[in-house]
Design a protein around this motif. Structure first.
Motif, short mmCIF file in Angstrom:
data_model
loop_
_atom_site.label_atom_id
_atom_site.label_comp_id
_atom_site.label_asym_id
_atom_site.label_seq_id
_atom_site.Cartn_x
_atom_site.Cartn_y
_atom_site.Cartn_z
N LEU A 30 0.88 -1.08 0.09
CA LEU A 30 0.08 -0.07 -0.10
C LEU A 30 0.90 1.19 0.02
N ALA A 31 2.21 1.18 0.83
CA ALA A 31 2.95 2.29 0.79
C ALA A 31 3.39 2.65 -0.93
N HIS A 32 3.61 1.59 -1.51
CA HIS A 32 3.98 1.84 -2.94
C HIS A 32 3.08 2.59 -3.68
N HIS A 33 1.82 2.53 -3.41
CA HIS A 33 0.82 3.25 -3.90
C HIS A 33 0.46 4.58 -3.45
N GLY A 34 1.35 5.01 -2.59
CA GLY A 34 1.29 6.22 -1.83
C GLY A 34 0.73 6.55 -0.53
N ALA A 35 0.08 5.32 -0.15
CA ALA A 35 -0.62 5.42 1.39
C ALA A 35 0.52 5.68 2.48
N ALA A 36 -0.02 6.48 3.31
CA ALA A 36 0.79 6.88 4.46
C ALA A 36 0.60 5.58 5.46
N ILE A 37 1.63 4.96 6.19
CA ILE A 37 1.37 3.96 6.87
C ILE A 37 1.91 4.28 8.40
N VAL A 38 0.86 3.96 9.35
CA VAL A 38 1.15 4.11 10.64
C VAL A 38 1.08 2.98 11.45
N ASP A 39 2.11 2.21 11.74
CA ASP A 39 2.17 0.97 12.25
C ASP A 39 2.38 1.00 13.90
N SER A 40 1.34 0.46 14.46
CA SER A 40 1.35 0.64 15.94
C SER A 40 2.37 -0.36 16.56
N ASP A 41 2.76 -1.33 15.82
CA ASP A 41 3.60 -2.48 16.43
C ASP A 41 5.14 -1.67 16.40
N VAL A 42 5.31 -0.80 15.29
CA VAL A 42 6.46 -0.21 15.09
C VAL A 42 6.57 0.76 16.33
N ILE A 43 5.51 1.39 16.47
CA ILE A 43 5.78 2.70 17.63
C ILE A 43 5.90 1.85 18.83
N ALA A 44 5.08 0.66 19.08
CA ALA A 44 5.42 0.08 20.16
C ALA A 44 6.81 -0.30 20.72
N HIS A 45 7.43 -0.83 19.54
CA HIS A 45 8.72 -1.14 19.74
C HIS A 45 9.69 0.09 19.89
N GLN A 46 9.60 1.09 19.41
CA GLN A 46 10.14 2.35 19.49
C GLN A 46 10.00 3.03 21.18
N ILE A 47 8.71 2.76 21.68
CA ILE A 47 8.55 3.43 22.88
C ILE A 47 9.07 2.41 23.96
N THR A 48 9.45 1.11 23.48
CA THR A 48 9.89 0.13 24.61
C THR A 48 11.30 -0.27 24.37
N SER A 49 12.25 0.52 23.46
CA SER A 49 13.45 0.34 23.34
C SER A 49 14.27 1.17 24.15
N SER A 50 15.50 1.11 24.15
CA SER A 50 16.52 1.95 25.26
C SER A 50 16.08 3.28 25.05
N GLY A 51 15.68 3.92 25.88
CA GLY A 51 15.36 5.46 26.19
C GLY A 51 13.97 5.70 25.67
N GLY A 52 13.24 4.70 25.39
CA GLY A 52 12.07 4.94 24.83
C GLY A 52 10.88 5.64 25.87
N LEU A 53 9.97 6.29 25.47
CA LEU A 53 8.94 6.78 26.43
C LEU A 53 8.55 6.03 27.54
N ALA A 54 8.21 4.75 27.35
CA ALA A 54 7.46 3.86 28.07
C ALA A 54 8.50 2.94 29.12
N ILE A 55 9.83 3.25 28.88
CA ILE A 55 10.78 2.27 29.61
C ILE A 55 10.44 2.73 31.26
N GLU A 56 10.53 4.13 31.56
CA GLU A 56 10.76 4.38 33.10
C GLU A 56 9.48 4.05 33.66
N SER A 57 8.35 4.25 33.23
CA SER A 57 7.00 3.74 33.60
C SER A 57 6.64 2.11 33.97
N ILE A 58 7.43 1.49 32.67
CA ILE A 58 7.40 0.13 32.94
C ILE A 58 8.39 -0.29 34.08
N ARG A 59 9.55 0.26 34.16
CA ARG A 59 10.42 0.03 35.43
C ARG A 59 9.75 0.20 36.66
#
Length: 211
Positions: A30-59
């Motif tokens: 779909l991205a090849h056709h020009g759609a904008a892709i917002v992937d919640s799994d990708v975001i979830a990995h970002q916020i739970t990676s080192s320095g991610g926004l969720a890390i301290e709350s999870i800790r």
């Protein structure tokens, strides 16, 4: 801006499906056709990676034993916990879901500024979340047999069959997803077949935009 306001500004497509059903492959095309892709799994990995926004709350909520030496979430340990304890799963979702939603909205706003023809939210638990589902204009379900899902995830993620089955049990059933679908993409054949299904889907979504 919230999801409700986004709905007034753009066509919002929800792409969902059980684990291993091929959502990422569909989103990529779909991205090849020009759609904008917002992937919640990708975001979830970002916020739970080192320095991610969720890390301290999870800790704070679960303890340092759930944080790896590199500062990222120990996903394997957390996955085991949340599938055994629904209260822990709810506590994790309380931390992560607002952060995921906020980042998804920011990405969608950027896509609107760039004049994307439509926005595709890739959300595995789309049907289970009224916060997402009620704002979606068109629901796309990636579909394949449960046996194929299990095989793909075992090969891709190195999980056991039991672990994959536990994940499947926490998601909507195949029948529930199909009942809510506006479009079903059968991801069981060749890449060429998948590409053709996605092309037709793209044309359908553009018609929604014009109506």
């Amino acid at each position: 801006m919230n999801l409700s306001a986004l709905k007034d500004a753009a066509i919002l497509v929800g792409l969902t499906g059980g684990i291993g059903s091929g959502k990422s492959a569909i989103a990529e095309r779909l991205a090849h056709h020009g759609a904008a892709i917002v992937d919640s799994d990708v975001i979830a990995h970002q916020i739970t990676s080192s320095g991610g926004l969720a890390i301290e709350s999870i800790r704070d909520r679960f303890g340092s034993e759930f944080i790896q030496a590199d500062g990222a979430l120990d996903r394997k340990k957390m996955r085991t916990l949340v599938f055994e304890d629904p209260h822990s799963r709810k506590a994790l979702e309380t931390i992560t879901h607002p952060l995921i939603r906020a980042e998804a909205i920011q990405q969608a706003l950027l896509a609107i500024e760039k004049k994307a023809p439509y926005i595709v939210f890739v959300v595995p638990l789309l049907l289970e979340s009224s916060e997402w589902f009620q704002y979606i204009d068109h629901v796309v379900v990636a579909d394949c047999s449960e046996a194929l899902q299990i095989q793909r995830v075992m090969e891709r993620n190195g999980l056991t069959k039991q672990e994959v089955e536990s994940i499947l049990q926490a998601q909507a059933t195949r029948a529930e997803r199909l009942a809510q679908a506006d479009t079903v993409i059968q991801n069981i054949g060749s890449l060429e077949d998948l590409a053709e299904q996605v092309r037709l889907l793209h044309q359908k979504i553009l018609q929604i935009r014009r109506s």
